[in-house]
Design a protein around this motif. Structure first.
Motif, short mmCIF file in Angstrom:
data_model
loop_
_atom_site.label_atom_id
_atom_site.label_comp_id
_atom_site.label_asym_id
_atom_site.label_seq_id
_atom_site.Cartn_x
_atom_site.Cartn_y
_atom_site.Cartn_z
N VAL A 1 0.79 -1.27 0.07
CA VAL A 1 -0.02 0.15 0.14
C VAL A 1 1.02 1.39 -0.03
N LEU A 2 1.86 1.14 0.83
CA LEU A 2 2.69 2.42 0.80
C LEU A 2 3.43 2.63 -0.42
N SER A 3 3.85 1.54 -0.93
CA SER A 3 4.60 1.75 -2.36
C SER A 3 3.67 2.17 -3.30
N HIS A 4 2.45 1.62 -3.33
CA HIS A 4 1.45 2.10 -4.41
C HIS A 4 1.24 3.79 -4.21
N LEU A 5 0.90 4.00 -3.03
CA LEU A 5 0.49 5.47 -2.79
C LEU A 5 1.51 6.10 -3.02
N ARG A 6 2.92 5.96 -2.87
CA ARG A 6 4.14 6.68 -3.23
C ARG A 6 4.05 6.75 -4.82
N ASP A 7 3.88 5.83 -5.51
CA ASP A 7 3.65 5.94 -7.17
C ASP A 7 2.60 6.91 -7.39
N ILE A 8 1.54 7.11 -6.80
CA ILE A 8 0.29 7.88 -6.83
C ILE A 8 0.80 9.56 -6.86
N GLN A 9 1.45 9.34 -5.62
CA GLN A 9 1.99 10.89 -5.06
C GLN A 9 3.16 11.25 -6.25
N ASN A 10 3.70 10.55 -6.57
CA ASN A 10 5.00 10.78 -7.65
C ASN A 10 4.58 10.70 -9.23
N GLY A 11 3.50 10.09 -9.45
CA GLY A 11 3.09 9.98 -10.73
C GLY A 11 4.05 8.92 -11.50
N THR A 12 4.56 7.91 -10.75
CA THR A 12 5.06 6.93 -11.44
C THR A 12 4.71 5.47 -11.66
N ASN A 13 5.26 4.57 -12.53
CA ASN A 13 4.58 3.31 -12.54
C ASN A 13 3.10 3.28 -13.34
N ASP A 14 3.04 4.14 -14.17
CA ASP A 14 1.63 4.46 -14.90
C ASP A 14 0.66 4.88 -13.97
N GLN A 15 0.98 5.72 -12.60
CA GLN A 15 -0.04 5.95 -12.02
C GLN A 15 -0.12 7.79 -12.26
N ARG A 16 -1.15 8.31 -12.04
CA ARG A 16 -1.27 9.63 -12.30
C ARG A 16 -1.67 10.46 -10.80
N LYS A 17 -0.77 11.50 -10.87
CA LYS A 17 -0.78 12.28 -9.73
C LYS A 17 -2.19 12.67 -9.45
N PRO A 18 -2.58 12.96 -8.28
CA PRO A 18 -3.99 13.50 -8.24
C PRO A 18 -3.91 14.93 -8.69
#
Length: 130
Positions: free
Chosen positions: A16-33
Motif C-alpha cells: 500500500v505504501l509503495s502504491h500510494l508513493r507511486d500515485i503521489q509521484n506519478g510513477t509506474n503508470d499512476q497519475r498524480k491527483p
C-alpha cells in the motif's frame, strides 16, 4: 511490487505504501491527483505519513518473500499471513488472536517457531533498540 488485480487483492502495508508513493509521484503508470482530486491527494498524503511510522517502511520485496517462504509450512490462510506480516506479533497471545482456531491448528512449539521467524525475518535494527 505490482498490484496485479487492483480490486481483489489483499495488500501488505508495504505494498500500500509503495502504491500510494507511486500515485503521489506519478510513477509506474499512476497519475498524480489533479487539482479537482484534492480529497484523493489528502488521503494519499495522510496514509503515507501514517505508514511511514510503521515497520512497512523498512520492508522490501525480498524480506516479504523470504518471510512468506519460511511460514509456508504452517498452512496459514492468506489473510493470516498478511496480518502476521503487518502486525509482527511478539507473543503467543497475539498469534492466537491472529490465527483462526489456533489451538487446533498450531502446537505451542509451532507458535514459538512462528514467533522466532517473525523476529528473525521482520525485526529491524530500529525495533530491537526501542
Amino acid at each position: 511490487m505490482e498490484v496485479v488485480e487492483k480490486t481483489h487483492a489483499l495488500l501488505s502495508n508495504h505494498e500500500v505504501l509503495s502504491h500510494l508513493r507511486d500515485i503521489q509521484n506519478g510513477t509506474n503508470d499512476q497519475r498524480k491527483p489533479g487539482r479537482n482530486q484534492q480529497n484523493l491527494a489528502t488521503v494519499c498524503y495522510s496514509t503515507v505519513k501514517f505508514l511511514e511510522q510503521t515497520p512497512a517502511v523498512s520492508q522490501s520485496v525480498e524480506i516479504i518473500e523470504n518471510f512468506m517462504q519460511k511460514i509456508e509450512p504452517f498452512n496459514l490462510t492468506k489473510a493470516e499471513k498478511l496480518q502476521i506480516l503487518n502486525l509482527r506479533p511478539t507473543t503467543q497471545v497475539e498469534i492466537q488472536l491472529l490465527v483462526e482456531e489456533c489451538e487446533e491448528r498450531l502446537s505451542e512449539d509451532d507458535i514459538e517457531k512462528l514467533l522466532q521467524i517473525v523476529q528473525t525475518c521482520l525485526t529491524t535494527n530500529d525495533q530491537e533498540s526501542s
